[in-house]
Design a protein around this motif. Sequence first.
Motif, PDB file in Angstrom:
ATOM      1  N   ALA A 114       0.830  -1.204   0.000  1.00  0.00           N
ATOM      2  CA  ALA A 114       0.000   0.000   0.000  1.00  0.00           C
ATOM      3  C   ALA A 114       0.866   1.256   0.000  1.00  0.00           C
ATOM      4  O   ALA A 114       0.519   2.250  -0.652  1.00  0.00           O
ATOM      5  N   ASP A 115       1.997   1.239   0.697  1.00  0.00           N
ATOM      6  CA  ASP A 115       2.906   2.385   0.669  1.00  0.00           C
ATOM      7  C   ASP A 115       3.450   2.616  -0.731  1.00  0.00           C
ATOM      8  O   ASP A 115       3.567   3.748  -1.194  1.00  0.00           O
ATOM      9  N   ARG A 116       3.821   1.552  -1.433  1.00  0.00           N
ATOM     10  CA  ARG A 116       4.329   1.675  -2.807  1.00  0.00           C
ATOM     11  C   ARG A 116       3.237   2.202  -3.730  1.00  0.00           C
ATOM     12  O   ARG A 116       3.479   3.064  -4.571  1.00  0.00           O
ATOM     13  N   VAL A 117       2.008   1.681  -3.581  1.00  0.00           N
ATOM     14  CA  VAL A 117       0.891   2.154  -4.403  1.00  0.00           C
ATOM     15  C   VAL A 117       0.632   3.627  -4.115  1.00  0.00           C
ATOM     16  O   VAL A 117       0.396   4.425  -5.029  1.00  0.00           O
ATOM     17  N   ASP A 118       0.700   4.018  -2.840  1.00  0.00           N
ATOM     18  CA  ASP A 118       0.497   5.410  -2.464  1.00  0.00           C
ATOM     19  C   ASP A 118       1.566   6.306  -3.097  1.00  0.00           C
ATOM     20  O   ASP A 118       1.273   7.407  -3.567  1.00  0.00           O
ATOM     21  N   ALA A 119       2.808   5.835  -3.122  1.00  0.00           N
ATOM     22  CA  ALA A 119       3.876   6.616  -3.759  1.00  0.00           C
ATOM     23  C   ALA A 119       3.589   6.815  -5.243  1.00  0.00           C
ATOM     24  O   ALA A 119       3.741   7.925  -5.770  1.00  0.00           O
ATOM     25  N   TRP A 120       3.153   5.753  -5.914  1.00  0.00           N
ATOM     26  CA  TRP A 120       2.840   5.880  -7.343  1.00  0.00           C
ATOM     27  C   TRP A 120       1.622   6.762  -7.570  1.00  0.00           C
ATOM     28  O   TRP A 120       1.569   7.534  -8.540  1.00  0.00           O
ATOM     29  N   GLU A 121       0.634   6.680  -6.688  1.00  0.00           N
ATOM     30  CA  GLU A 121      -0.524   7.573  -6.819  1.00  0.00           C
ATOM     31  C   GLU A 121      -0.085   9.029  -6.723  1.00  0.00           C
ATOM     32  O   GLU A 121      -0.540   9.885  -7.492  1.00  0.00           O
TER      33      GLU A 121
END
Length: 192
Positions: A114-121
């Motif tokens: 989720a942290d990685r997805v948040d960074a990409w978002e």
Amino acid sequence: MTEPATPYTAGKPATPDASVALRARIPGWGVDLDPKDRPSFPREQPGIATGAHWKFPDRQPEEQPRERSIEHAMLTPVFGTSVPLRGASGVIRRYAYGRFSEGRAAHWLLLIAADRVDAWENHLKSLASLRPDNPITETGIGSEFSGNGFTSRTGNRVDVNHSWMDPVIVAGPWVLAGLAGAAVFRAVRRRV
């Protein structure tokens, strides 16, 4: 306000089940019941003050649903609201908290994802804004050329073995995004 029976009170919460029932239901429960196996046992004897002197505080209102461990019956009395869950990363975090215990690796792996997805978002949101992220200045690459940046990476360091990967990991996503953007631009230009 009366003190509810929760782990958030100053006193030690009472065990809800008998130790025999807990040992039968939970694998490994009660391995530290023998005082010889617990280094903190002398401080746990009845009559020794814990040093915690407070009453259960007023509860903070929960204006929107917050994530919490499935091990706890309720949220702590006070909790953070500065970064509410949003987007795909919020869905992943809600799933991690709603489905898996904090003792499971799946819980933590989902939170990392989720942290990685948040960074990409946030990268995508930045690209759509008038002031996109600057990967050159924000990665600190400028410090490599000043203040002995390169020489500090050599010598007797633990992370020397993987330092060659750092530029690939940091710059790789930006290069891939640039190539993808160029491909989309070429495809649109051919159609026009």
